[in-house]
Design an enzyme around this catalytic site. Structure first.
Site, PDB file in Angstrom:
ATOM      1  N   CYS A   2       5.689   6.162   3.703  1.00  0.00           N
ATOM      2  CA  CYS A   2       5.697   7.437   4.512  1.00  0.00           C
ATOM      3  C   CYS A   2       6.856   8.222   4.188  1.00  0.00           C
ATOM      4  O   CYS A   2       7.893   7.713   3.819  1.00  0.00           O
ATOM      5  CB  CYS A   2       5.614   6.915   5.921  1.00  0.00           C
ATOM      6  SG  CYS A   2       4.240   5.919   6.414  1.00  0.00           S
ATOM      7  N   ARG A  27       6.765   8.960  -3.819  1.00  0.00           N
ATOM      8  CA  ARG A  27       6.558   7.715  -2.675  1.00  0.00           C
ATOM      9  C   ARG A  27       5.115   7.101  -2.796  1.00  0.00           C
ATOM     10  O   ARG A  27       5.013   5.954  -2.389  1.00  0.00           O
ATOM     11  CB  ARG A  27       7.562   8.017  -1.514  1.00  0.00           C
ATOM     12  CG  ARG A  27       8.756   8.475  -1.668  1.00  0.00           C
ATOM     13  CD  ARG A  27       9.197   8.972  -0.301  1.00  0.00           C
ATOM     14  NE  ARG A  27       9.040   7.771   0.623  1.00  0.00           N
ATOM     15  CZ  ARG A  27       9.995   7.264   1.144  1.00  0.00           C
ATOM     16  NH1 ARG A  27      11.249   7.076   0.557  1.00  0.00           N
ATOM     17  NH2 ARG A  27       9.904   6.277   2.176  1.00  0.00           N
ATOM     18  N   TRP A  74       1.476   6.484   4.345  1.00  0.00           N
ATOM     19  CA  TRP A  74       0.990   5.377   3.364  1.00  0.00           C
ATOM     20  C   TRP A  74       0.594   4.632   4.346  1.00  0.00           C
ATOM     21  O   TRP A  74       1.271   3.945   5.095  1.00  0.00           O
ATOM     22  CB  TRP A  74       2.027   5.076   2.611  1.00  0.00           C
ATOM     23  CG  TRP A  74       1.518   4.105   1.569  1.00  0.00           C
ATOM     24  CD1 TRP A  74       0.949   4.603   0.332  1.00  0.00           C
ATOM     25  CD2 TRP A  74       1.790   2.703   1.129  1.00  0.00           C
ATOM     26  NE1 TRP A  74       0.653   3.654  -0.563  1.00  0.00           N
ATOM     27  CE2 TRP A  74       1.249   2.509   0.090  1.00  0.00           C
ATOM     28  CE3 TRP A  74       2.311   1.922   2.174  1.00  0.00           C
ATOM     29  CZ2 TRP A  74       1.116   1.213  -0.584  1.00  0.00           C
ATOM     30  CZ3 TRP A  74       2.211   0.687   1.370  1.00  0.00           C
ATOM     31  CH2 TRP A  74       1.689   0.331   0.123  1.00  0.00           C
ATOM     32  N   ASN A 100       8.079   6.715  10.449  1.00  0.00           N
ATOM     33  CA  ASN A 100       8.115   5.697   9.541  1.00  0.00           C
ATOM     34  C   ASN A 100       8.366   4.246  10.016  1.00  0.00           C
ATOM     35  O   ASN A 100       9.339   4.251  10.716  1.00  0.00           O
ATOM     36  CB  ASN A 100       8.927   5.954   8.312  1.00  0.00           C
ATOM     37  CG  ASN A 100       8.765   7.242   7.538  1.00  0.00           C
ATOM     38  OD1 ASN A 100       7.485   7.629   7.817  1.00  0.00           O
ATOM     39  ND2 ASN A 100       9.593   7.511   6.585  1.00  0.00           N
ATOM     40  N   GLY A 101       7.905   3.158   9.430  1.00  0.00           N
ATOM     41  CA  GLY A 101       7.921   1.787  10.037  1.00  0.00           C
ATOM     42  C   GLY A 101       6.891   1.492  10.676  1.00  0.00           C
ATOM     43  O   GLY A 101       5.494   1.950  10.656  1.00  0.00           O
ATOM     44  N   GLU A 482       8.686 -15.374 -15.462  1.00  0.00           N
ATOM     45  CA  GLU A 482       8.812 -14.007 -14.854  1.00  0.00           C
ATOM     46  C   GLU A 482      10.044 -13.429 -15.528  1.00  0.00           C
ATOM     47  O   GLU A 482       9.866 -12.337 -15.535  1.00  0.00           O
ATOM     48  CB  GLU A 482       8.835 -14.124 -13.214  1.00  0.00           C
ATOM     49  CG  GLU A 482       9.125 -12.670 -12.695  1.00  0.00           C
ATOM     50  CD  GLU A 482       8.146 -11.602 -13.056  1.00  0.00           C
ATOM     51  OE1 GLU A 482       7.001 -11.958 -13.640  1.00  0.00           O
ATOM     52  OE2 GLU A 482       8.300 -10.472 -12.700  1.00  0.00           O
ATOM     53  N   LYS A 486       9.532  -9.957 -18.073  1.00  0.00           N
ATOM     54  CA  LYS A 486      10.389  -8.582 -17.616  1.00  0.00           C
ATOM     55  C   LYS A 486      11.150  -8.347 -18.877  1.00  0.00           C
ATOM     56  O   LYS A 486      11.164  -7.343 -19.280  1.00  0.00           O
ATOM     57  CB  LYS A 486      11.215  -9.110 -16.519  1.00  0.00           C
ATOM     58  CG  LYS A 486      11.601  -8.090 -15.428  1.00  0.00           C
ATOM     59  CD  LYS A 486      10.307  -7.869 -14.440  1.00  0.00           C
ATOM     60  CE  LYS A 486       8.932  -7.904 -14.952  1.00  0.00           C
ATOM     61  NZ  LYS A 486       8.027  -7.913 -14.040  1.00  0.00           N
ATOM     62  N   GLU A 489       8.768  -7.031 -21.614  1.00  0.00           N
ATOM     63  CA  GLU A 489       8.083  -5.886 -21.536  1.00  0.00           C
ATOM     64  C   GLU A 489       8.671  -4.877 -21.553  1.00  0.00           C
ATOM     65  O   GLU A 489       8.412  -3.569 -21.954  1.00  0.00           O
ATOM     66  CB  GLU A 489       7.096  -5.895 -20.322  1.00  0.00           C
ATOM     67  CG  GLU A 489       7.839  -5.909 -18.759  1.00  0.00           C
ATOM     68  CD  GLU A 489       6.797  -5.989 -17.789  1.00  0.00           C
ATOM     69  OE1 GLU A 489       7.046  -6.499 -16.743  1.00  0.00           O
ATOM     70  OE2 GLU A 489       5.599  -5.587 -17.830  1.00  0.00           O
ATOM     71  N   HIS A 505      10.327 -31.272 -27.374  1.00  0.00           N
ATOM     72  CA  HIS A 505       9.030 -31.595 -28.034  1.00  0.00           C
ATOM     73  C   HIS A 505       8.738 -30.423 -28.968  1.00  0.00           C
ATOM     74  O   HIS A 505       7.390 -30.389 -29.109  1.00  0.00           O
ATOM     75  CB  HIS A 505       7.809 -31.751 -27.004  1.00  0.00           C
ATOM     76  CG  HIS A 505       8.310 -32.713 -26.107  1.00  0.00           C
ATOM     77  ND1 HIS A 505       8.212 -34.424 -26.390  1.00  0.00           N
ATOM     78  CD2 HIS A 505       8.749 -32.878 -24.705  1.00  0.00           C
ATOM     79  CE1 HIS A 505       8.711 -34.997 -25.293  1.00  0.00           C
ATOM     80  NE2 HIS A 505       8.879 -34.431 -24.337  1.00  0.00           N
ATOM     81  N   LYS A 604       0.247   0.392 -15.607  1.00  0.00           N
ATOM     82  CA  LYS A 604       0.558  -0.014 -14.342  1.00  0.00           C
ATOM     83  C   LYS A 604      -0.458  -0.917 -13.723  1.00  0.00           C
ATOM     84  O   LYS A 604      -0.182  -1.967 -13.107  1.00  0.00           O
ATOM     85  CB  LYS A 604       1.209   1.006 -13.314  1.00  0.00           C
ATOM     86  CG  LYS A 604       1.501   0.679 -12.209  1.00  0.00           C
ATOM     87  CD  LYS A 604       2.714  -0.214 -12.225  1.00  0.00           C
ATOM     88  CE  LYS A 604       3.146  -0.998 -10.914  1.00  0.00           C
ATOM     89  NZ  LYS A 604       4.232  -2.045 -11.151  1.00  0.00           N
TER      90      LYS A 604
HETATM   91  C1  AGP Z   1       4.565  -6.976 -14.690  1.00  0.00           C
HETATM   92  O1  AGP Z   1       5.796  -6.431 -14.696  1.00  0.00           O
HETATM   93  C2  AGP Z   1       3.283  -6.284 -15.165  1.00  0.00           C
HETATM   94  N1  AGP Z   1       3.263  -5.125 -15.153  1.00  0.00           N
HETATM   95  C3  AGP Z   1       1.896  -7.134 -15.009  1.00  0.00           C
HETATM   96  O2  AGP Z   1       2.122  -8.160 -15.723  1.00  0.00           O
HETATM   97  C4  AGP Z   1       1.375  -6.920 -13.562  1.00  0.00           C
HETATM   98  O3  AGP Z   1       2.015  -7.836 -12.880  1.00  0.00           O
HETATM   99  C5  AGP Z   1      -0.253  -7.564 -13.929  1.00  0.00           C
HETATM  100  O4  AGP Z   1      -0.790  -6.515 -14.608  1.00  0.00           O
HETATM  101  C6  AGP Z   1      -0.850  -7.737 -12.701  1.00  0.00           C
HETATM  102  O5  AGP Z   1      -1.058  -6.566 -11.969  1.00  0.00           O
HETATM  103  P1  AGP Z   1      -1.449  -6.598 -10.439  1.00  0.00           P
HETATM  104  O6  AGP Z   1      -0.414  -7.258  -9.670  1.00  0.00           O
HETATM  105  O7  AGP Z   1      -1.647  -5.133  -9.989  1.00  0.00           O
HETATM  106  O8  AGP Z   1      -2.832  -7.179 -10.398  1.00  0.00           O
END
Ligand code: AGP
Length: 609
Positions: A2, A27, A74, A100-101, A482, A486, A489, A505, A604
Site C-alpha cells: 500500500c 510498489r 494492495w 498501511n499495515g 539458492e 542467484k 541468474e 565423488h 519474473k
Molecule cells: C528466482 O530468482 C527466480 N526468478 C525463479 O527461480 C523463481 O523463483 C521461479 O520461477 C518460481 O517463481 P514463483 O515463485 O513465482 O512460482
C-alpha cells in the site's frame, strides 16, 4: 504494497494526491482512492484497479479542496474492490482514514464497535480505525488518534482527516514507514519519498510510536504525549532512484526490505498468550493433521529451494516424511500422493504454470493443498484448499530475494503449527524457536548494516571468475543451491552448489588453484565434517570463503576469509545465511556490468510450461 499520501496547503489537493499516488505505482496495488474536505464535507472517490480508473471516476472534477488524503491498496484483508479500497470513513462520514499495515485485533474491535451501533461497509481491518476515531472524538482528532492507537494491536501508518478540523491532518506510525514532507506553506504525509519528491526534498521521518499533526504552516510531532523536535533530512535522489526507494536497483531495495518483509509474514500469526501459531486462511483439526502420512512440497526455482529447507525443518521437528519436487518433474512422474498427503505448493507469483499444474495433479489425486504464496487472488491462491500468504509486498526484480526469506518464514510457521496440532514439539523447544524467530528480522538488519563493504570486496575478486562453487551440508546445502542460482541468474557466472560430502565423488576434479568456493558452516551437527570437506578443496588450492556464526573463530584456520553471521538456532540459519549470498551475487553482477533487475532470457513470472 500500500501507499499513502496526504496534503494540506494552498494548492488544489486532488491533482497533487493523484500525482503522488502515481509515483507509488511501482510498489504494486490493486485499488486506489482519495478523500478531500470541500465545503465542510468529505468527498471520497475510490476505484478497484489502476489509478487511471480512479481518474476516470474523478473525471477532472478537482474542485477547490486544499486538504486531502489518498491511498493505493494492495489487498490483505478483503479482496480488491471499490468498498475495500481506502480511504475508509466513520458512520457519519466526517472522518476519513488511510492505513498501511495490519490491525491484528480488528475483529475484536469491530465486534465491540458494532455492539455500540457502528455500521461497517467493508471487509477490511482498516475500517475499524475511522470508527474508533469517531468513538473517541471529542473535538480533537489528534487526541482521538492517540486513544485509538492504545486500542489497536498490529502495525500501522495511519493518516486521518476530519471535517470538523479542516486545517489539520493527523497521523500515527508503528512498524510501517511514514514521513512528513515540509513545503512552503504546505505540508505532506507520505509512506514513501517518491510520493512527495516533486514538491519537497525536506522531510521528517516519523519513528514508531510517534503521532503527528500537520497544518498548512506548521508541523507538530509527539512521542509519549510530549512534543518532540525532529531533525530535517534532505533528500537528494534523482527521479529514477526515487522509484526504487533510493536504491540503485529493485533487487537491492528488495534485499533491504527483508527485515520488514519477515515481520509482515510473522505478524498476526502468533498468539500472544502461549506463543502458538495460527493462520487466518488455514486451520486444520487434530484429526486431519493426524491423517497426514506424507508431506509433498512442489515448486520451481527459488521457491523449490525454500521447499528443500522445509524438508529439513519438518522431518527434523515433526518426523513426517517430506518429498520435495521440482514442479515440472512432479506433474509428469505420476507422483505417489493421496488423501493422506499434504501437498504444499510454494510460489511467489502464484502464477507459475508448472506449479499450478502440479497443484491440480495433487488435487486430482485427493491431496489437501496448502499454497504458500505472495500474491493475493493469484491462480494458485484461488485453486489451493488453504493459503498462507507471505505478505512480502510486490517483488519486482526477476531475482527473488525477499520472497524466498518470507517463504522460509512461512515454512517455519507451518511446521510449528503442525507441531502443535500433533504434540510433536515440546514447550521448551517451541519457546526457544519462537524467541529465535522473533530475533531474525533484526539479525537480517544487522547483516545488511555490517557486511556490505566486506562483500563488495569479495565481489570484486569473484567478478573476474568464470566458475564459482558453493558447498554446504544439511540445511546449508539447501541454502547454497539458492546462493548459486542467484549468482548464475544475475552475474552469468557458472555457479554450482554441491553437498560438501559429495565432492569427492566427481566434482573435486574441477578444483584447481584459486578457484573460488563459498562454504556455509552453520549446521553444528556436521560442522567438523564440513571443515574436513573444506580442507579437501583447500589442499587443491581453492580460495575459500567460509560463512559461520560469530564466535566460531576456529574457521579462520581453515579458510581464506570468514564471513560471520549472528547466532541463531541451526534450523533457522537459512534465513540469515542466504542474505550475504544474495548481496554477493548482487555486487558481483554490478562489477560485471550486468542488468541486475532484468537478467537476460529470464522473466519474473513464468506462466508457460
Ligand atoms: C528466482 O530468482 C527466480 N526468478 C525463479 O527461480 C523463481 O523463483 C521461479 O520461477 C518460481 O517463481 P514463483 O515463485 O513465482 O512460482
Amino acid at each position: 504494497m500500500c501507499g499513502i499520501i496526504g496534503y494540506i496547503g494552498e494548492q488544489k489537493a486532488i491533482p497533487l494526491l493523484l500525482h503522488g499516488l502515481k509515483s507509488l505505482e511501482y510498489r504494486g496495488y490493486d485499488s486506489a482512492g482519495t478523500a478531500v474536505i470541500e465545503n465542510g464535507q468529505l468527498q471520497v472517490q475510490k476505484a478497484k484497479g489502476k489509478i487511471c480508473v480512479l481518474e476516470e471516476k474523478i473525471a477532472g472534477n478537482f474542485g477547490q479542496a486544499k486538504v486531502g488524503i489518498a491511498h493505493t491498496r494492495w489487498a490483505t484483508h478483503g479482496r480488491p474492490s471499490d468498498e475495500n479500497s481506502h480511504p475508509h470513513m466513520d458512520c457519519h462520514k466526517e472522518i476519513a482514514v488511510v492505513h498501511n499495515g495490519i490491525i491484528e485485533n480488528y475483529l475484536q474491535i469491530k465486534e465491540e464497535l458494532e455492539q455500540k451501533g457502528h455500521v461497517f461497509v467493508s471487509d477490511t481491518d482498516t475500517e475499524v480505525i475511522p470508527h474508533l476515531l469517531e468513538e473517541y472524538y471529542e473535538g480533537n482528532l489528534l487526541q482521538a488518534m492517540e486513544k485509538a492507537t492504545k486500542k489497536m494491536r498490529g502495525s500501522y501508518a495511519i493518516v486521518a482527516i476530519c471535517v470538523k478540523e479542516p486545517d489539520v491532518l493527523v497521523a500515527a506510525r508503528k512498524d510501517n514507514p511514514l514521513i512528513i514532507g515540509l513545503g512552503d506553506n504546505e505540508n505532506f504525509f507520505a509512506s514513501d519519498i517518491p510520493a512527495i519528491i516533486n514538491s519537497t526534498r525536506n522531510i521528517l521521518i516519523l519513528q514508531d510510536g510517534e503521532l503527528a499533526a500537520i497544518y498548512q504552516d506548521r508541523v507538530d510531532v509527539y512521542a509519549n504525549g510530549q512534543k518532540v523536535k525532529k531533525e530535517i533530512v534532505r533528500i537528494d535522489w534523482d527521479a529514477e532512484a526515487s522509484k526504487k526507494g533510493g536504491y540503485a536497483h529493485f533487487m537491492l531495495k528488495e534485499i533491504h526490505e527483508q527485515p520488514w518483509a519477515l515481520n509482515q509474514t510473522l505478524q498476526g500469526r502468533i498468539e500472544e498468550e502461549h506463543g502458538k501459531v495460527y493462520f487466518h486462511d488455514f486451520s486444520m483439526s487434530k484429526e486431519e493433521a493426524q491423517r497426514i502420512h506424507k508431506i509433498a512440497v512442489v515448486a520451481c526455482g527459488t521457491a523449490y529451494h525454500a521447499g528443500l529447507v522445509a524438508k529439513y525443518a519438518i522431518e527434523k521437528l515433526l518426523r513426517i516424511p517430506v518429498e520435495v519436487d521440482i514442479a515440472s518433474e512432479f506433474r509428469y512422474r505420476d507422483p505417489m500422493v493421496d488423501q493422506n498427503t499434504l501437498l504444499v505448493v510454494v510460489s511467489q507469483s502464484g502464477e507459475t504454470a508448472d506449479t499450478l499444474a502440479a497443484l491440480r495433479e495433487g488435487k486430482k489425486k485427493g491431496a489437501r493443498v496448502v499454497a504458500i504464496t505472495n500474491v493475493l487472488g493469484s491462480s494458485i491462491s484461488r485453486e489451493a484448499d488453504d493459503i498462507i500468504y507471505t505478505w512480502a509486498g510486490p517483488e519486482i526484480a526477476v531475482a527473488s530475494t525477499k520472497a524466498y526469506l518470507t517463504q522460509l518464514m512461512a515454512v517455519y510457521l507451518l511446521t510449528l503449527y503442525l507441531g502443535d496440532l500433533l504434540d510433536k514439539i515440546d514447550l521448551p523447544t517451541r519457546q526457544k524457536m519462537m524467541e529465535a524467530i522473533y530475533r531474525l528480522p533484526h539479525q537480517v538488519e544487522e547483516i545488511l548494516q555490517n557486511l556490505v563493504p566486506e562483500l563488495q570486496q569479495l565481489a570484486k575478486r569473484f567478478a573476474q571468475k568464470n566458475d564459482i562453487f558453493y558447498l554446504g551440508r544439511g540445511m546449508d546445502y539447501a541454502v547454497v543451491l539458492e546462493g548459486a542460482l542467484k549468482m548464475k541468474e544475475i552475474s552469468y557466472i557458472r555457479a554450482e552448489a554441491y553437498a560438501a560430502g559429495e565432492l569427492k565423488h566427481g566434482t573435486l576434479a574441477l578444483i584447481e588453484e584459486d578457484v573460488p568456493i563459498l562454504a556455509l558452516a552453520t549446521q553444528m551437527d556436521v560442522y567438523e565434517k564440513m571443515i574436513s570437506n573444506i580442507k579437501e578443496v583447500k589442499a587443491r588450492g581453492a580460495y575459500v570463503v567460509g560463512f559461520t556464526y560469530e564466535g566460531n573463530t576456529d574457521l579462520t584456520k581453515t579458510v581464506d576469509h570468514v564471513v560471520y553471521l549472528p547466532q541463531t538456532d541451526d534450523l533457522l540459519a537459512p534465513i540469515l545465511s542466504v542474505v550475504p549470498l544474495q548481496l554477493l551475487s548482487y555486487y558481483t553482477a554490478i562489477e560485471r556490468g550486468c542488468d541486475v533487475d532484468q537478467p537476460r532470457n529470464l522473466a519474473k513470472s513464468v506462466t508457460v510450461e
